[in-house]
Motif scaffolding. Structure first.
Motif, PDB file in Angstrom:
ATOM      1  N   ALA A  93       2.670  -4.394  10.229  1.00  0.00           N
ATOM      2  CA  ALA A  93       3.290  -3.101   9.947  1.00  0.00           C
ATOM      3  C   ALA A  93       2.797  -2.564   8.614  1.00  0.00           C
ATOM      4  O   ALA A  93       2.640  -3.301   7.648  1.00  0.00           O
ATOM      5  N   ASN A  94       2.520  -1.264   8.593  1.00  0.00           N
ATOM      6  CA  ASN A  94       2.101  -0.618   7.353  1.00  0.00           C
ATOM      7  C   ASN A  94       2.967   0.631   7.194  1.00  0.00           C
ATOM      8  O   ASN A  94       2.745   1.635   7.857  1.00  0.00           O
ATOM      9  N   TYR A 121       3.482  -7.296  -4.623  1.00  0.00           N
ATOM     10  CA  TYR A 121       2.985  -7.327  -3.248  1.00  0.00           C
ATOM     11  C   TYR A 121       3.677  -6.220  -2.461  1.00  0.00           C
ATOM     12  O   TYR A 121       4.913  -6.123  -2.462  1.00  0.00           O
ATOM     13  N   GLU A 122       2.888  -5.381  -1.788  1.00  0.00           N
ATOM     14  CA  GLU A 122       3.433  -4.332  -0.934  1.00  0.00           C
ATOM     15  C   GLU A 122       3.348  -4.759   0.527  1.00  0.00           C
ATOM     16  O   GLU A 122       2.670  -5.733   0.868  1.00  0.00           O
ATOM     17  N   GLN A 123       4.077  -4.012   1.385  1.00  0.00           N
ATOM     18  CA  GLN A 123       4.128  -4.330   2.817  1.00  0.00           C
ATOM     19  C   GLN A 123       4.490  -5.801   3.019  1.00  0.00           C
ATOM     20  O   GLN A 123       3.995  -6.469   3.926  1.00  0.00           O
ATOM     21  N   SER A 124       5.372  -6.287   2.178  1.00  0.00           N
ATOM     22  CA  SER A 124       5.735  -7.717   2.152  1.00  0.00           C
ATOM     23  C   SER A 124       7.246  -7.856   2.091  1.00  0.00           C
ATOM     24  O   SER A 124       7.817  -8.280   1.081  1.00  0.00           O
ATOM     25  N   ALA A 125       7.904  -7.509   3.173  1.00  0.00           N
ATOM     26  CA  ALA A 125       9.369  -7.538   3.209  1.00  0.00           C
ATOM     27  C   ALA A 125       9.889  -8.963   3.135  1.00  0.00           C
ATOM     28  O   ALA A 125       9.365  -9.864   3.808  1.00  0.00           O
ATOM     29  N   GLU A 143       7.738  -6.025  -2.226  1.00  0.00           N
ATOM     30  CA  GLU A 143       8.149  -4.695  -1.766  1.00  0.00           C
ATOM     31  C   GLU A 143       7.887  -4.592  -0.262  1.00  0.00           C
ATOM     32  O   GLU A 143       6.777  -4.868   0.191  1.00  0.00           O
ATOM     33  N   ALA A 144       8.914  -4.189   0.500  1.00  0.00           N
ATOM     34  CA  ALA A 144       8.790  -4.108   1.953  1.00  0.00           C
ATOM     35  C   ALA A 144       7.812  -3.022   2.396  1.00  0.00           C
ATOM     36  O   ALA A 144       7.179  -3.144   3.447  1.00  0.00           O
ATOM     37  N   ALA A 145       7.671  -1.967   1.617  1.00  0.00           N
ATOM     38  CA  ALA A 145       6.780  -0.861   1.974  1.00  0.00           C
ATOM     39  C   ALA A 145       5.804  -0.613   0.826  1.00  0.00           C
ATOM     40  O   ALA A 145       4.843  -1.354   0.647  1.00  0.00           O
TER      41      ALA A 145
END
Length: 427
Positions: A2-3, A204-208, A59-61
């Motif tokens: 997911a991005n 870290y992004e996209q790392s929920a 960060e999830a997004a």
């Protein structure tokens, strides 16, 4: 994989350039794992890095994806419930500590902007606008209250004076706070993220975060990796989901809507807000607005309980804007978006610790731009063993919403209907 991109907001469209940040893959060890790269998480990370901690942010997004990158951009002092409410519900020492901190968040923002040279269109000056004599009486009391805690950059505005700062015939007066102001909120978050990385922190992004393994050495799991830490700071607020069930039980995500006009031009913009202050009215369900650097009007308001996305944001907010500024009836709306904030039953922030090593702050209740920056400092102090100010927040009483998660939305909406009716009737 997911991005999740930014919403199609004015802020995303006008954001400063930011480097791509990696997705967490594999195992990482750190002193502190911060969950959430909004203002609470970034402020915590900065204060901790400045104190010598190793910090990893998940960060999830994308940085500032949630409320930190979508809000009205207004620097407003104190809390969603003001200091007089706190004074009535806690002891004098706790009230004194919380009162002293009520004006610190805006100072922290200005210190960060200056120290790290963050380009976020910072402007001084915020106005609370009174729609009736009851509002005006409240502002007079608020001025006395804030001055009792040493906050003196305030000026009461009579009907003539408020016309000099905002071209709206609906107001009978107001209160000008020169330590208030406004910023480009996403650019502030991006600048703070760059400052975190300049001090050796990792984002870290996209790392929920999908699971927290609690214990003496807690581990935060993501889809493709995990972070082993000595401490965890949970800073997801309205975008945390059910990662920590005991936090979700005492809070409720709510949506607020924002629109941005096409550029108005210098002359029309100067006519509306000659001093370029930001404005919010004194209603319970308040409207707020300000100018951008390129002379658009950002106008927000309304609350959707349970954080559903309305089908037509412009249809909700444009009539509010035209009630304040009828001359904008032919102006095009270029952007419309919604964002979630986290509401608590008391409308005061929830701060605390789970076990010995998981810390959290959440529930700004729509008053988050300044509070979140203070929260980062208070959390960092607690991890360094200086817990007096942390305890002042942690000792505030908090309760679950009546009826649990199933009924919290209709109960809150019913309360909002009641206060909205009071707003309309002026009592």
């Amino acid at each position: 994989m997911a991005n999740t991109p930014y919403p199609q907001s004015y802020y995303a469209a006008s954001a400063n350039a930011a480097p791509p940040r990696p997705v967490l893959q594999g195992d990482v060890e750190t002193d502190v794992c911060v969950i959430g790269a909004g203002y609470t998480g970034l402020s915590s990370a900065l204060f901790l890095l400045e104190s010598g901690f190793r910090v990893t942010v998940l960060e999830a997004a994308k940085v500032g994806f949630g409320a930190s990158g979508r809000n009205g951009g207004q620097i407003v002092n104190s809390y969603s419930r003001d200091i007089d409410v706190i004074e009535r519900s806690v002891g004098p020492r706790q009230a004194q500590l919380l009162g002293q901190m009520a004006f610190e968040g805006g100072k922290i923002i200005r210190e960060r902007v200056a120290k790290y040279q963050i380009q976020c269109d910072l402007k001084d000056g915020g106005v609370f606008a009174a729609l009736n004599s009851k509002h005006m009486g409240h502002l007079e009391s608020q001025k006395r209250l804030w001055e009792r805690y040493g906050h003196t950059q305030l000026e009461l505005l009579d009907e003539r004076r408020i016309r000099e700062v905002v071209a709206c015939d609906n107001y009978v007066g107001g209160l000008l706070d020169m330590s208030g102001g406004h910023i480009h909120p996403l650019n502030l978050a991006l600048g703070e993220a760059a400052a975190v990385e300049s001090l050796g922190g990792t984002i870290y992004e996209q790392s929920a975060a999908v699971r927290i393994e609690r214990g003496a050495n807690p581990v935060v799991h993501t889809a493709e990796g995990k972070v082993r830490a000595k401490f965890i700071i949970v800073a997801g607020n309205a975008y945390l989901g059910n990662l920590v069930p005991e936090l979700a039980a005492k809070s409720m995500p709510c949506g607020t809507q924002v629109i941005t006009t096409a550029p108005l031009g210098d002359e029309l913009a100067r006519t509306l807000l000659p001093q370029d202050y930001c404005v919010e009215d004194c209603n319970y369900l308040l409207d707020y607005y300000r100018l951008t650097r390129d002379k658009r009007l950002i106008f927000g308001g309304g609350v959707v309980y349970g954080a559903r996305d309305p089908a037509n944001i412009e249809a909700i907010i444009r009539p509010k804007m035209l009630k304040a500024f009828p001359k904008l009836k032919d102006v095009k709306i270029d952007y419309a978006w919604t964002g979630n904030f986290l509401l608590t039953l008391s409308r005061l922030p929830q701060v605390g610790r789970l076990g010995d090593n998981i810390y959290y702050s959440q529930g700004c209740s729509g008053h988050g731009v300044t509070y979140t920056h203070l929260a980062g400092k208070v959390l960092a102090e607690a991890l360094r063993g200086q817990a007096e100010r942390f305890d002042a927040f942690a000792d505030l009483p908090h309760y679950p919403f009546p009826g649990g998660q199933l009924l919290r939305t209709p109960f809150a909406a019913m309360g909002a209907w009641y206060y909205g009716l009071r707003d309309k009737l002026g009592f």
